[in-house]
Design an enzyme around this catalytic site. Structure first.
Site, PDB file in Angstrom:
ATOM      1  N   GLY A  11     -44.316  33.504   3.384  1.00 23.44           N
ATOM      2  CA  GLY A  11     -43.820  34.880   3.516  1.00 23.44           C
ATOM      3  C   GLY A  11     -42.658  34.891   4.486  1.00 23.44           C
ATOM      4  O   GLY A  11     -41.957  33.891   4.638  1.00 23.44           O
ATOM      5  N   CYS A  70     -37.240  34.961   5.297  1.00 22.40           N
ATOM      6  CA  CYS A  70     -36.228  33.968   4.938  1.00 22.40           C
ATOM      7  C   CYS A  70     -36.438  33.274   3.587  1.00 22.40           C
ATOM      8  O   CYS A  70     -35.555  33.316   2.735  1.00 22.40           O
ATOM      9  CB  CYS A  70     -36.127  32.923   6.039  1.00 22.40           C
ATOM     10  SG  CYS A  70     -35.498  33.648   7.566  1.00 22.40           S
TER      11      CYS A  70
END
Ligand SMILES: NC(=O)c1ccc[n+]([C@@H]2O[C@H](COP(=O)([O-])OP(=O)(O)OC[C@H]3O[C@@H](n4cnc5c(N)ncnc54)[C@H](O)[C@@H]3O)[C@@H](O)[C@H]2O)c1
Length: 476
Positions: free
Chosen positions: A277, A280
């Site tokens: 998650g 980025c």
């Protein structure tokens, strides 16, 4: 003041963007270059107020101490962007670059509007030469866009050099990563060697010379996108194998060890989980897909798209597994969700797998009692807002693990916080509705011990007892 090997002197470094990158990076630089003045500016006054308070807007181990030591000495947080630009020698750009709207086939371009606005402002305000440093993750050739805006809008006679210096810190270990980076990349076009040396002179205060690598501007920009894509690909790769493990009766930790001992593969980043998650990996892969599609490289785009699909499927598989093992509807079932941040060591819950998993559980009618040691309550509510409209009563936010556990039938571990290992599991078991289940999305706990205490324990990458679905016909 820092002198570089060509005699240039740096007194004032400015960072535009006071987020997860801008704040910690500037703090570490201020610590290591006490004679240079660092100012971090942002359009978000609440964020700047928080940086100037005892309650910093970013949680990272060690950050508080550094900010406390340097703030007001050679580290300033301010909303006065124009003044920061005026006397800067170097301006680092650490503005967020979120995904634009996603096209199912084309990925999503990075939104560079914030960066463009801020470069425009720099051009209008600057009265003398400056080095502009891209710290944000940007698509390849953003340096061109920046140079053009500067050229078209600057005051006569004011020159700029544009460098790429991508940030590789990982949230949860940001301060360690900044103090001991594997590498610092400084990218620039021909003719910017002087500027590259100036930036190098800052880093050489604490980073060994051999770890400071210079390269072309486009290579540097692409190296950051490619690094994130490859890290995410590794997570999806091990997670895909975890699905096979659960089906055939193998153990993902053993498989990962068997793979990781090969020096060509290496052992890091081979932990199966509920998926990646954060801000980025997902957005940077979308950006890479967009770039590939724009270049007519359809196979490349599809290859990276599969990494994202695998990640989605891992989260869905986790929820399906809970439903299969409990063998019944989750309607009204109380579930203790332990961990909401996208990884341990940070309070960042942006794009966390917990959002998707909790949303699916809410849709199944479960009552969620969520505890995370660092994510603020309002962040959890914001993330689940879309699902909550008619389900407000199903969500409860707790401030310690036991409050979440007592009265629950299921525990779902969604972030690998070490403190969950220290839970008194005898007490936890005695307070839960029986039969009590633990679904470990990070293989954080000792499953055997929990089973001895009477828990049904299931972790990503290991079949539950009697749960292997190996079909005999495969070997026939
Ligand atoms: N978070 C990470 O772990 C990480 C690691 C490496 C690289 N990056 C990259 O670094 C960049 C910044 O990430 P982040 O996590 O720090 O983002 P963030 O959202 O935490 O912070 C960005 C800040 O920029 C400010 N901002 C936006 N537009 C502005 C403008 N025009 N003028 C002044 N300030 C402005 C926002 O108010 C915000 O405070 C992104 O490109 C990201 O991909 C992030």
């Amino acid at each position: 003041m820092v002198s570089c090997n060509r005699g240039a002197v740096v007194s004032n470094v400015r960072c535009i963007g006071a987020g997860y990158v801008g704040g910690p990076t500037s703090a570490v630089m201020a610590l290591k270059c006490p004679k240079v003045q660092f100012t971090v500016v942002d359009i978000d006054s609440k964020r700047i107020d928080a940086w100037n308070s005892d309650n910093l807007p970013v949680y990272e181990a060690g950050l508080d101490d550094i900010v406390r030591a340097r703030r007001g000495v050679n580290l300033i947080f301010s909303t006065d962007i124009d003044n920061a630009i005026l006397d800067a020698d170097i301006i680092m750009i650490a503005i967020n670059t979120p995904s634009m709207e996603k096209d199912d086939r084309l990925g999503a371009a990075a939104d560079l509007r914030g960066i463009k606005q801020c470069i425009q402002r720099i051009a209008q305000v600057a009265r003398h030469y400056k080095i502009i440093v891209e710290r944000s993750t940007v698509p390849c050739r953003t340096g061109d866009i920046i140079s053009n805006i500067l050229r078209e809008n600057c005051h006569p006679g004011v020159n700029f050099d544009v460098l790429s210096n991508p940030e590789f810190l990982s949230e949860g270990s940001a301060i360690r990563d900044l103090l001991y980076p594997d590498r610092v990349i400084i990218g620039g076009l021909d003719g910017t060697e002087g500027a590259q040396n100036v930036l190098r002179s800052i880093y050489s205060r604490w980073v060994p010379e051999e770890r400071i690598v210079t390269m072309g501007l486009w290579s540097s920009e692409l190296a950051k996108l490619a690094s994130n894509a490859m890290l995410a690909q590794r997570v999806s790769s091990i997670n895909s194998i975890s699905a096979v493990c659960e089906a055939v009766g193998a153990d993902i930790t053993e498989v990962a060890r068997g793979c990781g001992l090969d020096a060509r593969i290496g052992s890091q980043f081979l932990q199966a989980s509920v998926g990646f998650g954060g801000t980025c990996f997902h957005k940077d892969i979308l950006s890479l897909i967009w770039l590939s599609e724009s270049l007519g490289l359809r196979d490349v785009a599809e290859y990276w798209d599969q990494v994202l699909k695998m990640n989605e499927s891992q989260m869905c598989r986790f929820v399906r597994r809970i439903m299969n093992e409990v063998e019944g509807s989750l309607e009204g079932t109380r579930i203790a969700v332990l961990g909401f941040a996208f990884k341990s060591g940070t309070g960042d819950a942006r794009n966390t797998p917990a959002t998707q998993i909790c949303n699916q559980l809410l849709r199944q009618g479960a009552n969620l009692f969520i505890y995370d040691p660092k994510v603020p309550d309002e962040q959890i509510r914001d993330n689940l807002a879309g699902e909550l409209d008619s389900r407000e009563s199903q969500l409860h936010i707790c401030h310690n693990a036991y409050d979440a556990i007592a009265g629950s039938q299921i525990i779902a571990i969604l972030t690998a916080w070490k403190e969950f290992q220290a839970i008194d599991w005898v007490k936890a078991h005695s307070q839960m509705i029986q039969p009590a289940y633990v679904f470990d999305g990070h293989r954080l706990l000792d499953g055997l011990s929990l089973e001895r205490l009477g828990f049904h324990y299931a972790s990503v990458g290991t079949p539950s007892k009697g749960g292997s679905k190996y079909p005999n016909h495969i070997l026939e």
